[in-house]
Design an enzyme around this catalytic site. Structure first.
Site, PDB file in Angstrom:
ATOM      1  N   GLU A 160     -40.538  30.270  -0.688  1.00 50.48           N
ATOM      2  CA  GLU A 160     -40.927  29.510   0.492  1.00 50.48           C
ATOM      3  C   GLU A 160     -42.433  29.456   0.734  1.00 50.48           C
ATOM      4  OE1 GLU A 160     -38.841  27.721   2.269  1.00 50.48           O
ATOM      5  OE2 GLU A 160     -37.167  28.371   1.012  1.00 50.48           O
TER       6      GLU A 160
ATOM      7  N   SER B  48      11.818  54.643  38.197  1.00 50.01           N
ATOM      8  CA  SER B  48      11.661  56.050  38.577  1.00 50.01           C
ATOM      9  C   SER B  48      10.258  56.584  38.378  1.00 50.01           C
ATOM     10  CB  SER B  48      12.655  56.913  37.793  1.00 50.01           C
ATOM     11  OG  SER B  48      13.969  56.662  38.242  1.00 50.01           O
TER      12      SER B  48
END
Length: 880
Positions: free
Chosen positions: A86, A482
């Site tokens: 680059e 319960s």
């Protein structure tokens, strides 16, 4: 001389005009130039990452995948590849490369086309941050000015690090750290030269040059990168040849999830979005640590999944999802999987089979497969990945036909009774073997918390988050059955009852003038013991005793008392069915209430987020829970001046319900103070309820002396072999909901099982002799060999036990400590009075000091069960 003079004049004029033009362009684009502050404080849009308490990644949220890396952590060869490709003169220019720029201008003049952009790495970074990819002259000019400006403000090192983290590299990967994970499932340090070169070639055109979308173009681009590295003498000829010959090894990888906890992650994500808003939460780079450790979260998921498969298997096989060939005439497709069957297996090629299987949802741990061959007591299958497996008889024989939730067909004798070639099925792994499977239709949930501070230790809201995102652990209000009784008994103790109080376990038949109907609550099984101590009544889950206690305390007083445990007022029924658990609550609410019993009476506040860190790993916020202590070891926490908090801090405090002080918590140190949780019941009350629940999870008394009785949760002690457990089963009317809640001193857990369709009950399972033959032991009730009506002990407790087996492994036994002002005296087993005897008719019992009995039982009042012709009481199977 005249010509030379004219030339110099023209040069001067040109320079002046050029300078004026340059100044004009500068002022024209000046509004687009970033400020020094922006460049010095560039914030990468980093996804939010959620971890377990001990740092295992469970989820990542955000459209952009980014894993920030420091320049010193990037391999030099990766940097060399990027710069060679680059911007090979990166360290020699000031943002603009004159040589590259001149080459691009000459090329433009000669060809008339903008073939070479001449963008330096700095210019690419400027474009990526502030501009677009539009190829116009004005954009290029802006790019030049911004790049030059960046070089004045930032160092080369800062620019390069920004570029490596910012550049777009395809498949939503931004930055090379993320690209390494997305394409190779590795860190940058783990990449080889070929893979580094592949990534270095992506910035030019990431959508078409990436190795997933365009593998051939990727190879060509990789060669270009390697040639540039060779030209710059960064690699040798041998390295070039070896890397250029490497095959494409990329494939798409998701986030490197280490612990599967989607329900927990979704809860945390929702809280973060509420605090910050969706965009900020997903891009702010927050590192959020849950309160749950990875091992407990994994154990919870395994427990829920295994338990739902056990329930599903004992109720029978619903048949294949479809057939690829030779479908039986009586086959009814109810799965939604649609494939046009072909007459013969030979018509299908392997790729066609795999393509067909790919249409079947893959929901872990279920794997789609097709049956290719059926033997006498085995079947061969090929799964969606093309792998072949043999299902032996031990992994097939559970599959008797499903008829209804309460009826199953005959036990299979041969594999052909279950499967035929061409059948599309699910398989799953269990104990390193492949097993016939199906998607469970029942749902389940499990949640565990630390009773001392409310830290959620694990949460699972269903079989699969990807099948249903509804979190049943925190969102589903279901009748608790319960599971409500420990709180009823706590209210009774608060109203003057003791654990030795005698309550009449006898049928209730109450006429209701308003409705003209008699209310007849029943025990399950419908057996009644007459006068019975409270401890035994809770352990056996006697329904009528719970109703009588409610009446003794008072309906309104009991309902109000239940609010102390965190239950919402509007969810508490104002009628006597309250005693049987007709109220609807979430597992999170139930486990919070149970924690109050386990921790000595303090109402803690459950929380899911332990701490929030920024991108640099600095602690922004730390949860400051309320603790079950009064006074706590440390001084009381200072009151925050919320006016000095930022809006985000205030939102965090509101959502988490905790103290937040960013200034006092700028490091990873834990909070310096502990705040006391409100004490809603006395330590003595909590201890007595916990002790009664302890006898509810084991066998009690003496078999030979006929004082033996079993709590409804007896499997907990029998399987876990621990003496520090307490718990309570719960089953609603018609077995629509099954619960089990219990605890060890430092961990409270609630498990629930039921159908999302509240009109559907859990049914019952008949005897499967195939399973009994392989599980002949009387007490091997963990799994699909259970028989009878589904209940809390059958359907929910096994998940609780499985979780506790892993959670408590290696943890020393530690029962809830005895608080002060308690006495322990010997009482008569039948009457609850003091006794001078020391045989099997007596036992030691706890009392709050001053409430112990003062009257001795008379000799003619002593009931010796060993002298009576009694039979063992069957194991209870609750209806409520």
């Amino acid at each position: 001389m005249k010509l030379l003079k004219t030339f110099f004049i023209l040069v001067i004029i040109g320079a002046l005009v050029g300078s004026a033009a340059l100044v004009g362009i500068y002022f024209y684009i000046k509004p687009d130039l970033p400020s020094v502050t922006v460049l010095k404080d560039v914030r990468l849009q980093t996804p939010m990452r959620i971890y377990t308490q001990d740092g295992s990644l469970i989820s990542q949220y955000g459209v952009k995948r980014r894993i920030p890396v420091k320049l010193e952590d990037v391999p030099q060869q990766m940097i060399d590849a990027v710069l060679a490709t680059e911007d090979s003169r990166f360290y020699d220019h000031y943002g603009i490369d004159p040589i590259g720029m001149t080459r691009a201008v000459v090329n433009l003049i000669l060809t008339g086309e903008k073939q070479q952009g001449a963008s330096t790495l700095t210019m690419q970074l400027a474009r990526g941050f502030f501009l677009t990819r539009e190829k116009t002259y004005i954009r290029k000019v802006k790019e030049i000015f911004i790049a030059f400006h960046m070089e004045q403000v930032l160092s080369k090192r800062e620019i390069l690090e920004l570029y490596l983290n910012r550049v777009e590299l395809g498949h939503r990967a931004f930055g090379f750290g993320a690209a390494a994970q997305v394409y190779y499932g590795k860190t940058l340090a783990e990449l080889n030269l070929a893979q580094m070169a592949t990534l270095a070639g992506l910035p030019k055109a990431p959508s078409v040059l990436n190795p997933i979308s365009g593998p051939q173009r990727s190879i060509e681009r990789r060669r270009v990168v390697l040639l540039r590295m060779l030209d710059e003498q960064l690699i040798s000829e041998a390295q070039f040849r070896a890397a250029a010959a490497e095959p494409v090894t990329a494939r798409k990888h998701g986030a490197e999830i280490e612990t599967h906890a989607p329900y927990l992650a979704d809860l945390i994500y929702s809280e973060m979005v509420e605090m910050y808003g969706k965009e900020e939460a997903e891009t702010g780079g927050y590192q959020v640590y849950a309160s749950a450790p990875a091992d407990l979260q994994l154990a919870a998921r395994q427990a829920v999944v295994a338990n739902l498969h056990d329930y599903d298997e004992r109720h029978g096989f619903r048949g294949p999802m479809g057939y690829l060939w030779a479908a039986p005439e009586d086959f009814k497709n109810t799965s939604g999987f649609v494939i046009e069957p072909r007459p013969e297996r030979a018509d299908w090629t392997k790729p066609e089979l795999l393509e067909a299987l790919a249409n079947v949802a893959r929901i872990a741990p279920l794997v789609p497969a097709v049956v290719t061959q059926v033997g006498e007591q085995q079947a061969k299958v090929m799964d969606v990945d093309g792998n072949t497996h043999t299902l032996d008889w031990a992994n097939l024989d559970w599959a008797r036909p499903y008829i209804t939730d309460s009826r199953q067909g005959n036990d299979p004798k041969l594999a052909s009774d279950i499967l035929a070639p061409g059948a599309v099925i699910y398989i799953r792994q269990q104990d390193d073997q492949w097993r016939l499977a199906q998607m469970p239709q029942a749902s389940g949930a499990l949640i565990a918390i630390n009773p001392h501070n409310g830290a959620v230790q694990a949460v699972v809201g269903g079989y699969s988050f990807y099948q249903s995102q509804f979190n049943r652990a925190t969102q589903a209000k279901r009748q608790v059955g319960s599971n409500i009784k420990p709180f009823i008994y706590s209210a009774a103790l608060d109203s003057g009852y003791t654990v030795a109080s005698i309550i009449n376990d006898a049928p209730i038949n109450q006429w209701n003038k308003a409705t003209g109907v008699a209310w007849r609550p029943k025990n399950s099984p419908a057996e009644y013991d007459g006068p019975i101590r409270m401890r035994v009544a809770l352990g056996k889950s006697k329904n009528v005793v719970s109703v009588r206690l409610l009446r003794g305390v008072g309906l309104n007083k009991t309902a109000t008392y239940l609010e102390r445990f965190g239950f919402e007022r509007e969810d508490i029924p104002r009628d006597e069915t309250l005693a049987l658990g007709s109220g609807s609550h979430t597992p999170l609410e139930v486990v919070r209430g149970m924690a109050t019993i386990a921790n000595g009476g303090f109402l803690i506040k459950p929380y899911f987020i332990d701490r929030v860190l920024n991108e640099q790993g600095e602690t922004l916020w730390q949860a400051e829970p309320v603790w079950a202590c009064d006074p706590c070891d440390d001084a009381e926490a200072p009151v925050l001046d919320t006016a000095k908090q930022s809006d985000k801090e205030a939102r965090l405090a509101k959502v988490l319900g905790v103290n937040v002080n960013t200034r006092a918590q700028s490091t990873n140190n834990p909070p310096a103070f502990k705040r006391s949780a409100p004490q809603v019941i006395t330590p003595q009350n909590a201890f007595l309820v916990a002790d009664m629940m302890h006898t509810g999870v084991q066998a009690n008394g003496n078999w030979s002396k006929k004082t033996y009785w079993m709590g409804t949760g007896w499997r907990a002690k029998n399987i876990l072999q621990r003496n520090d457990l307490a718990g309570k089963t719960g089953t609603t009317n018609d077995s629509r909901d099954a619960w089990f809640s219990g605890f060890q001193k430092d961990l409270v857990v609630t498990a629930w099982v039921g159908f999302d369709d509240m009109n559907r009950n859990l049914g019952r399972a008949t005897r499967n002799q195939n399973l009994i033959n392989r599980n002949p032991e009387r007490f091997n009730w963990m799994g699909n060999a259970m028989i009878g009506s589904e209940s809390g002990s059958h359907a929910a407790q096994p998940a609780w036990i499985r979780f506790m087996q892993q959670a408590l492994e290696g943890v020393p036994e530690a029962r809830v400590p005895t608080p002060p002002d308690m006495v322990r005296v010997r009482i008569d087993r039948t009457s609850g009075k003091l006794t001078r005897r020391t045989d099997h008719t007596t036992l030691f019992e706890y009392f709050v000091k001053g409430t112990e009995p003062t009257v001795y039982v008379l000799d003619d009042q002593i009931n010796d069960p060993a002298q009576e012709d009694t039979k063992r009481t069957p194991e209870p199977e609750e209806i409520f």
